[in-house]
Scaffold this motif. Structure first.
Motif, short mmCIF file in Angstrom:
data_model
loop_
_atom_site.label_atom_id
_atom_site.label_comp_id
_atom_site.label_asym_id
_atom_site.label_seq_id
_atom_site.Cartn_x
_atom_site.Cartn_y
_atom_site.Cartn_z
N ILE A 156 63.79 -29.96 17.11
CA ILE A 156 64.01 -28.92 16.09
C ILE A 156 63.11 -29.21 14.90
O ILE A 156 63.00 -30.35 14.45
N ASN A 157 62.49 -28.15 14.40
CA ASN A 157 61.67 -28.27 13.21
C ASN A 157 61.90 -27.05 12.34
O ASN A 157 62.15 -25.96 12.85
N SER A 158 61.84 -27.25 11.02
CA SER A 158 62.10 -26.17 10.07
C SER A 158 60.93 -25.99 9.12
O SER A 158 60.22 -26.95 8.82
N GLY A 159 60.77 -24.77 8.63
CA GLY A 159 59.73 -24.48 7.66
C GLY A 159 59.20 -23.07 7.82
O GLY A 159 59.81 -22.24 8.51
N LEU A 160 58.07 -22.80 7.20
CA LEU A 160 57.48 -21.47 7.23
C LEU A 160 56.71 -21.24 8.53
O LEU A 160 55.94 -22.10 8.96
N ALA A 161 56.95 -20.08 9.12
CA ALA A 161 56.25 -19.68 10.34
C ALA A 161 55.98 -18.18 10.24
O ALA A 161 56.61 -17.47 9.45
N LEU A 162 55.05 -17.72 11.04
CA LEU A 162 54.83 -16.28 11.18
C LEU A 162 55.83 -15.77 12.21
O LEU A 162 55.79 -16.19 13.37
N VAL A 163 56.72 -14.88 11.78
CA VAL A 163 57.83 -14.45 12.62
C VAL A 163 57.80 -12.93 12.75
O VAL A 163 57.55 -12.22 11.78
N GLY A 164 58.09 -12.48 13.96
CA GLY A 164 58.22 -11.04 14.16
C GLY A 164 57.79 -10.60 15.53
O GLY A 164 57.50 -11.42 16.41
N PRO A 165 57.77 -9.30 15.71
CA PRO A 165 57.41 -8.76 17.02
C PRO A 165 55.90 -8.80 17.24
O PRO A 165 55.13 -8.70 16.30
N THR A 166 55.55 -8.95 18.48
CA THR A 166 54.16 -8.87 18.89
C THR A 166 54.10 -7.82 20.00
O THR A 166 54.87 -7.88 20.96
N LYS A 167 53.23 -6.87 19.83
CA LYS A 167 53.06 -5.82 20.83
C LYS A 167 51.78 -6.11 21.60
O LYS A 167 50.70 -6.16 21.03
N LEU A 168 51.93 -6.30 22.89
CA LEU A 168 50.78 -6.54 23.76
C LEU A 168 50.57 -5.30 24.61
O LEU A 168 51.48 -4.85 25.32
#
Length: 187
Positions: free
Chosen positions: A110-122
């Motif tokens: 487990i790791n915590s912090g800022l990430a780019l989060v959200g949907p990705t449309k391929l």
């Protein structure tokens, strides 16, 4: 071309890996392996959902789960709580499944912090697929932590450890060099 609609968000990312999967996949027919994976993953689903996690992806013998909340300490605690519940659920499953096959266990990072989060449309010639994911170093480190541990261990990065301090009993295993991560990290 992928269309990215992600935003930077503070999350906790959990990776769980079934230890012994490769060995078992050589010994058992595919149908039996699928049954084992379904049995484990199904038992983990309640732990994940009751703690507010969102399953991002499954890959063979592993799961990636994202925990998000406005309170960064809250989602870190929920990720660790889910991990501990998963570890507890494995013991009875191991007794039922392993028999002469040897031990089966889980490793969790487990790791915590800022990430780019959200949907990705391929979008491709054959259609469109949406996924929901967290990407960046937070995710990479969580994945590396899962591979470090022995079966039944929940390993957390330093940011997660700081956020859950006083809520869970922790023990340092020391600094570790994680694959493709430039600096050693206290685990």
């Amino acid at each position: 071309t992928p269309e990215l609609e992600k935003k930077e968000q503070d999350v906790s990312v959990l990776f769980v890996d079934i230890s012994g999967y490769a060995r078992l996949s050589e010994l058992l027919p595919r149908e039996d392996m699928n049954l084992i994976i379904e049995c484990y993953f199904s038992s983990f689903l309640d732990c994940i959902h009751s703690n507010g996690g969102d399953i991002n992806e499954t890959a063979g013998d592993g799961l990636m789960v994202i925990f998000a909340d406005a309170d960064p300490q809250h989602h870190a605690r929920k990720a660790v709580q889910a991990a501990l519940e998963m570890v507890q659920r494995v013991a009875p499953l191991d007794t039922q499944i392993q028999g002469a096959l040897g031990p089966i266990s889980v490793r969790i990072g487990i790791n915590s912090g800022l990430a780019l989060v959200g949907p990705t449309k391929l979008q491709g010639a054959t259609g469109t697929r949406w996924t929901y994911t967290a990407s960046g170093s937070v995710t990479n480190i969580a994945a590396r932590l899962a591979t470090l541990g022995e079966g039944g261990m929940v390993l957390v990065g330093p940011e997660t450890a700081q956020r859950i301090a006083g809520r869970f009993h922790m023990q340092e295993i020391g600094p570790r060099q994680l694959k493709n991560i430039s600096e050693e990290m206290l685990v």
